[in-house]
Design a protein around this motif. Structure first.
Motif, PDB file in Angstrom:
ATOM      1  N   LEU A 188       0.852  -1.185   0.000  1.00  0.00           N
ATOM      2  CA  LEU A 188       0.000   0.000   0.000  1.00  0.00           C
ATOM      3  C   LEU A 188       0.890   1.238   0.000  1.00  0.00           C
ATOM      4  CD1 LEU A 188      -2.544  -1.144   2.757  1.00  0.00           C
ATOM      5  CD2 LEU A 188      -2.740  -1.427   0.274  1.00  0.00           C
ATOM      6  N   GLY A 189       0.683   2.130  -0.946  1.00  0.00           N
ATOM      7  CA  GLY A 189       1.536   3.294  -1.115  1.00  0.00           C
ATOM      8  C   GLY A 189       2.240   3.302  -2.452  1.00  0.00           C
ATOM      9  N   PHE A 190       2.265   2.168  -3.150  1.00  0.00           N
ATOM     10  CA  PHE A 190       2.819   2.113  -4.506  1.00  0.00           C
ATOM     11  C   PHE A 190       1.916   2.890  -5.465  1.00  0.00           C
ATOM     12  CE2 PHE A 190       5.579  -2.016  -4.513  1.00  0.00           C
ATOM     13  CZ  PHE A 190       6.415  -1.432  -3.582  1.00  0.00           C
ATOM     14  N   GLN A 191       2.473   3.255  -6.625  1.00  0.00           N
ATOM     15  CA  GLN A 191       1.670   3.911  -7.654  1.00  0.00           C
ATOM     16  C   GLN A 191       0.441   3.077  -8.009  1.00  0.00           C
ATOM     17  OE1 GLN A 191       2.069   6.793  -9.185  1.00  0.00           O
ATOM     18  NE2 GLN A 191       4.197   7.423  -8.934  1.00  0.00           N
ATOM     19  N   GLN A 192       0.640   1.763  -8.103  1.00  0.00           N
ATOM     20  CA  GLN A 192      -0.449   0.847  -8.408  1.00  0.00           C
ATOM     21  C   GLN A 192      -0.458  -0.251  -7.355  1.00  0.00           C
ATOM     22  OE1 GLN A 192      -2.821   1.058 -10.565  1.00  0.00           O
ATOM     23  NE2 GLN A 192      -3.721  -0.978 -10.288  1.00  0.00           N
ATOM     24  N   VAL A 193      -1.578  -0.431  -6.677  1.00  0.00           N
ATOM     25  CA  VAL A 193      -1.728  -1.462  -5.653  1.00  0.00           C
ATOM     26  C   VAL A 193      -2.653  -2.545  -6.187  1.00  0.00           C
ATOM     27  CG1 VAL A 193      -2.497  -1.988  -3.310  1.00  0.00           C
ATOM     28  CG2 VAL A 193      -1.343   0.184  -3.792  1.00  0.00           C
ATOM     29  N   ASN A 194      -2.234  -3.803  -6.055  1.00  0.00           N
ATOM     30  CA  ASN A 194      -3.013  -4.923  -6.559  1.00  0.00           C
ATOM     31  C   ASN A 194      -3.357  -5.900  -5.455  1.00  0.00           C
ATOM     32  OD1 ASN A 194      -3.089  -4.479  -9.522  1.00  0.00           O
ATOM     33  ND2 ASN A 194      -0.871  -4.619  -9.342  1.00  0.00           N
ATOM     34  N   LEU A 195      -4.530  -6.509  -5.580  1.00  0.00           N
ATOM     35  CA  LEU A 195      -4.930  -7.595  -4.712  1.00  0.00           C
ATOM     36  C   LEU A 195      -4.288  -8.881  -5.231  1.00  0.00           C
ATOM     37  CD1 LEU A 195      -6.866  -8.242  -2.285  1.00  0.00           C
ATOM     38  CD2 LEU A 195      -8.532  -8.950  -4.021  1.00  0.00           C
ATOM     39  N   ILE A 196      -3.655  -9.645  -4.358  1.00  0.00           N
ATOM     40  CA  ILE A 196      -2.963 -10.871  -4.770  1.00  0.00           C
ATOM     41  C   ILE A 196      -3.342 -12.004  -3.825  1.00  0.00           C
ATOM     42  CG2 ILE A 196      -1.024  -9.718  -5.893  1.00  0.00           C
ATOM     43  CD1 ILE A 196       0.583 -10.054  -3.343  1.00  0.00           C
ATOM     44  N   GLU A 237       1.847  10.949 -16.778  1.00  0.00           N
ATOM     45  CA  GLU A 237       1.209   9.655 -17.020  1.00  0.00           C
ATOM     46  C   GLU A 237       1.747   8.592 -16.075  1.00  0.00           C
ATOM     47  OE1 GLU A 237       0.036   9.516 -21.672  1.00  0.00           O
ATOM     48  OE2 GLU A 237       2.194   9.473 -21.219  1.00  0.00           O
ATOM     49  N   ARG A 238       0.842   7.666 -15.660  1.00  0.00           N
ATOM     50  CA  ARG A 238       1.179   6.566 -14.781  1.00  0.00           C
ATOM     51  C   ARG A 238       0.810   5.254 -15.465  1.00  0.00           C
ATOM     52  NH1 ARG A 238       1.230   8.699  -9.219  1.00  0.00           N
ATOM     53  NH2 ARG A 238       0.542  10.884  -9.267  1.00  0.00           N
ATOM     54  N   TRP A 239       1.645   4.242 -15.302  1.00  0.00           N
ATOM     55  CA  TRP A 239       1.367   2.934 -15.874  1.00  0.00           C
ATOM     56  C   TRP A 239       2.197   1.886 -15.156  1.00  0.00           C
ATOM     57  CZ3 TRP A 239       5.254   5.908 -17.101  1.00  0.00           C
ATOM     58  CH2 TRP A 239       6.423   5.372 -17.639  1.00  0.00           C
ATOM     59  N   GLY A 240       1.804   0.611 -15.277  1.00  0.00           N
ATOM     60  CA  GLY A 240       2.575  -0.473 -14.664  1.00  0.00           C
ATOM     61  C   GLY A 240       1.796  -1.217 -13.596  1.00  0.00           C
ATOM     62  N   GLY A 241       2.497  -1.827 -12.652  1.00  0.00           N
ATOM     63  CA  GLY A 241       1.875  -2.640 -11.618  1.00  0.00           C
ATOM     64  C   GLY A 241       1.257  -3.898 -12.203  1.00  0.00           C
ATOM     65  N   VAL A 242       2.095  -4.828 -12.664  1.00  0.00           N
ATOM     66  CA  VAL A 242       1.629  -6.000 -13.402  1.00  0.00           C
ATOM     67  C   VAL A 242       1.419  -7.188 -12.462  1.00  0.00           C
ATOM     68  CG1 VAL A 242       2.163  -7.605 -15.272  1.00  0.00           C
ATOM     69  CG2 VAL A 242       2.859  -5.202 -15.449  1.00  0.00           C
ATOM     70  N   VAL A 243       0.345  -7.929 -12.695  1.00  0.00           N
ATOM     71  CA  VAL A 243       0.096  -9.165 -11.949  1.00  0.00           C
ATOM     72  C   VAL A 243      -0.130 -10.304 -12.940  1.00  0.00           C
ATOM     73  CG1 VAL A 243      -0.827  -8.107  -9.860  1.00  0.00           C
ATOM     74  CG2 VAL A 243      -2.358  -8.598 -11.778  1.00  0.00           C
ATOM     75  N   ALA A 244       0.254 -11.521 -12.515  1.00  0.00           N
ATOM     76  CA  ALA A 244       0.058 -12.722 -13.316  1.00  0.00           C
ATOM     77  C   ALA A 244      -1.017 -13.577 -12.650  1.00  0.00           C
ATOM     78  CB  ALA A 244       1.359 -13.511 -13.436  1.00  0.00           C
ATOM     79  N   THR A 245      -2.060 -13.902 -13.389  1.00  0.00           N
ATOM     80  CA  THR A 245      -3.187 -14.666 -12.856  1.00  0.00           C
ATOM     81  C   THR A 245      -3.350 -15.942 -13.663  1.00  0.00           C
ATOM     82  OG1 THR A 245      -4.303 -12.587 -12.282  1.00  0.00           O
ATOM     83  CG2 THR A 245      -5.643 -14.595 -12.290  1.00  0.00           C
ATOM     84  N   GLY A 246      -3.399 -17.092 -12.980  1.00  0.00           N
ATOM     85  CA  GLY A 246      -3.542 -18.329 -13.725  1.00  0.00           C
ATOM     86  C   GLY A 246      -3.396 -19.558 -12.861  1.00  0.00           C
ATOM     87  N   ALA A 247      -3.000 -20.665 -13.491  1.00  0.00           N
ATOM     88  CA  ALA A 247      -2.936 -21.955 -12.813  1.00  0.00           C
ATOM     89  C   ALA A 247      -1.656 -22.689 -13.177  1.00  0.00           C
ATOM     90  CB  ALA A 247      -4.149 -22.806 -13.190  1.00  0.00           C
ATOM     91  N   ARG A 248      -1.274 -23.581 -12.277  1.00  0.00           N
ATOM     92  CA  ARG A 248      -0.085 -24.400 -12.471  1.00  0.00           C
ATOM     93  C   ARG A 248      -0.320 -25.788 -11.883  1.00  0.00           C
ATOM     94  NH1 ARG A 248       5.874 -23.984 -12.593  1.00  0.00           N
ATOM     95  NH2 ARG A 248       6.678 -25.790 -11.473  1.00  0.00           N
ATOM     96  N   GLY A 249       0.208 -26.805 -12.544  1.00  0.00           N
ATOM     97  CA  GLY A 249       0.129 -28.160 -12.031  1.00  0.00           C
ATOM     98  C   GLY A 249       1.488 -28.832 -12.044  1.00  0.00           C
ATOM     99  N   ASP A 250       1.773 -29.635 -11.013  1.00  0.00           N
ATOM    100  CA  ASP A 250       3.047 -30.335 -10.880  1.00  0.00           C
ATOM    101  C   ASP A 250       2.804 -31.794 -10.526  1.00  0.00           C
ATOM    102  OD1 ASP A 250       5.429 -28.068 -10.404  1.00  0.00           O
ATOM    103  OD2 ASP A 250       3.423 -27.398  -9.844  1.00  0.00           O
ATOM    104  N   ILE A 251       3.694 -32.636 -10.956  1.00  0.00           N
ATOM    105  CA  ILE A 251       3.675 -34.038 -10.568  1.00  0.00           C
ATOM    106  C   ILE A 251       5.115 -34.504 -10.394  1.00  0.00           C
ATOM    107  CG2 ILE A 251       3.651 -34.904 -12.950  1.00  0.00           C
ATOM    108  CD1 ILE A 251       1.765 -37.155 -11.876  1.00  0.00           C
ATOM    109  N   GLY A 252       5.355 -35.345  -9.392  1.00  0.00           N
ATOM    110  CA  GLY A 252       6.710 -35.791  -9.119  1.00  0.00           C
ATOM    111  C   GLY A 252       6.748 -37.216  -8.615  1.00  0.00           C
TER     112      GLY A 252
END
Length: 473
Positions: A188-196, A237-252
């Motif tokens: 909180l306080g960044f130019q762009q704040v994201n929920l993660i 101008e303001r831009w940025g604050g990138v988030v990656a949303t998705g899924a991952r699967g592992d097997i071992g």
């Protein structure tokens, strides 16, 4: 090098990822690593956003002669309230104001037993500094408003400004034996704040097979632009604050002598005024246990990783994300993992050497607004007439490709100062993907109801404090 563990980890704000070493419970906010047949995990993948963390694991404790006492100590550790605090430093080499990044964090984590799991609460003051973009044409025209802003700035004596950010990251999560989840924010306080946050389920079938599924939304911390967002003082101008949303699967699979693993992931990447993007990852590898004895374990592995992004958004003009995003990336590496314990001292060393190759296609200067090219072209022509540049502006960054050696080196030491108190530190150095990065941490942990014995594993040792947003490597 792209060096993934059998089951990779992902850091989330305020929760320190931990993989079982002395039969540790998984931590909230960060999918716990599997214990592959009691052996060690190969070195984790650095970078890619989220840069994934399987490093934070250690060997399973060897049963002492008094197994009943050992079980009691493990139960005490699992049911204990613990507090960990320290400092984390990360420095990524690069161009001032653009790819360069100094990241200083002061993570604080409290863990409270609830039912069969634990509630984990994290607070992380975070301070970022990327410096200021140089005022010369070659640099100023590759930031924010691009050539138009650079030309105006050179005429008026204005600059893009200092690129820094500070804020307070928050998170809360739950970790159980097979399920973990967390929710939090980028500071909180960044130019762009994201929920993660994330939700993870793991399990096993048979004596040697294990699996994990992870749904997540995590920050991309390659640069100040991608992590916190940037502002061009020349245009506002303001831009940025990138988030990656998705899924991952592992097997071992691990039978105690050797093991192998595979994984696959798909994520979408979004940010404020940043073009949307997508990423896929596939990979796998194998490893053998060269040494497996009480207090001393050694593994050697072979790892192959492949990933690719739909768009190249690795630059810093408006609409780009400032994160490494090749259209193809391949890495082959040999990871070595050594860990052990001697009385009150625990340690782990991860090292790897490999080769990597990637390609990035040419990409627009302004991927979200091609109409800017008209003004940019006229500004570039004006700069050329003044002798500031001899490069013809065509509205696109050129394609790039690179093949070379990649190395990763990380080490952690932890010492039991007192029956309930642990002092530790870690360092990491790597040149994986398209950057060079150094990380380090120093931390102190107190376990309120832990063991009253010195030099005996209790499930609380060798859990290095790392950045809650980025991995050790």
């Amino acid at each position: 090098a792209y060096i993934a563990p059998p089951l990779q980890q992902y850091p989330v704000a305020g929760a320190q990822p931990v993989a079982p070493v002395y039969a540790q419970a998984p931590q909230a906010g960060y999918p716990p690593a599997y214990v592959q047949g009691g052996g060690l995990l190969p070195l984790p993948r650095p970078g890619a956003a989220p840069a994934d963390l399987g490093w934070n694991a250690a060997p399973r404790a060897q049963p002492p002669a008094d197994s009943a006492a050992a079980e009691l100590r493990e139960l005490e550790a699992a049911r204990s309230v613990s507090i960990t605090a320290g400092t984390v430093f990360r420095n990524r080499a690069g161009e001032a104001g653009l790819s360069r990044l100094t990241d200083f964090e002061i993570p604080f984590e409290a863990r409270f037993p609830v039912g069969d799991g634990k509630i984990v609460v994290g607070v992380t003051p975070t301070f970022l500094d990327a410096g200021s973009p140089a005022g010369d044409w070659a640099t100023a025209s590759r930031f924010g408003g691009g050539p138009g802003s650079a030309f105006t700035g050179l005429l008026n004596g204005t600059t893009a400004g200092q690129q820094n950010a500070s804020g307070l990251g928050l998170s809360v999560g739950y970790e159980g034996k097979n399920f973990g989840a967390s929710i939090g924010t980028t500071p909180l306080g960044f130019q762009q704040v994201n929920l993660i946050g994330n939700a993870t389920f793991k399990g096993a079938f048979g004596d040697a097979w294990s699996y994990k599924a992870d749904l997540s939304r995590r920050p991309v911390t390659d640069s100040l632009l991608s992590f916190a967002g940037a502002k061009d003082e020349r245009t506002g101008e303001r831009w940025g604050g990138v988030v990656a949303t998705g899924a991952r699967g592992d097997i071992g699979y691990d039978d105690g002598t050797y093991g192998f693993y595979g994984y696959g992931a798909l994520h979408g990447l979004t940010g404020k005024n940043v073009a949307s993007n997508s990423r896929f990852e596939i990979g796998g590898g194998s490893y053998i246990h060269l040494l497996s004895e009480p207090g001393n374990k050694l593994t050697l592995g072979l790892n192959l990783g492949i990933m690719g992004y739909d768009k190249n958004l690795s630059y810093y003009t408006f609409g780009h994300g400032g994160y490494f995003s090749p259209q193809s990336f391949v890495s082959l590496a040999l990871p070595v993992d050594w860990s052990g314990r001697n009385n009150r001292l625990s340690w782990r060393v991860n090292a790897s050497l490999g080769v990597q190759a990637f390609n990035q296609k040419e990409t627009p200067y302004f991927p979200t607004d091609s109409s800017r090219n008209g003004d940019a072209g006229r500004a570039a022509a004006g700069a050329a007439s003044l002798g500031l540049t001899s490069t013809i502006y065509n509205g696109r960054y050129p394609k790039t490709s690179k093949t070379g050696l990649a190395y990763n080196l990380a080490a952690v030491l932890e010492y039991q100062l007192a029956p309930k108190m642990y002092l530790g530190g870690s360092v990491g150095l790597n040149n994986a993907q398209d950057y060079r990065q150094f990380t380090g941490s120093l931390y102190l942990r107190y376990v309120f109801d832990g063991s009253s014995t010195l030099g005996v594993p209790t499930g609380t040792t060798l859990r290095p404090l790392v950045s809650p947003y980025t991995p050790l490597l």
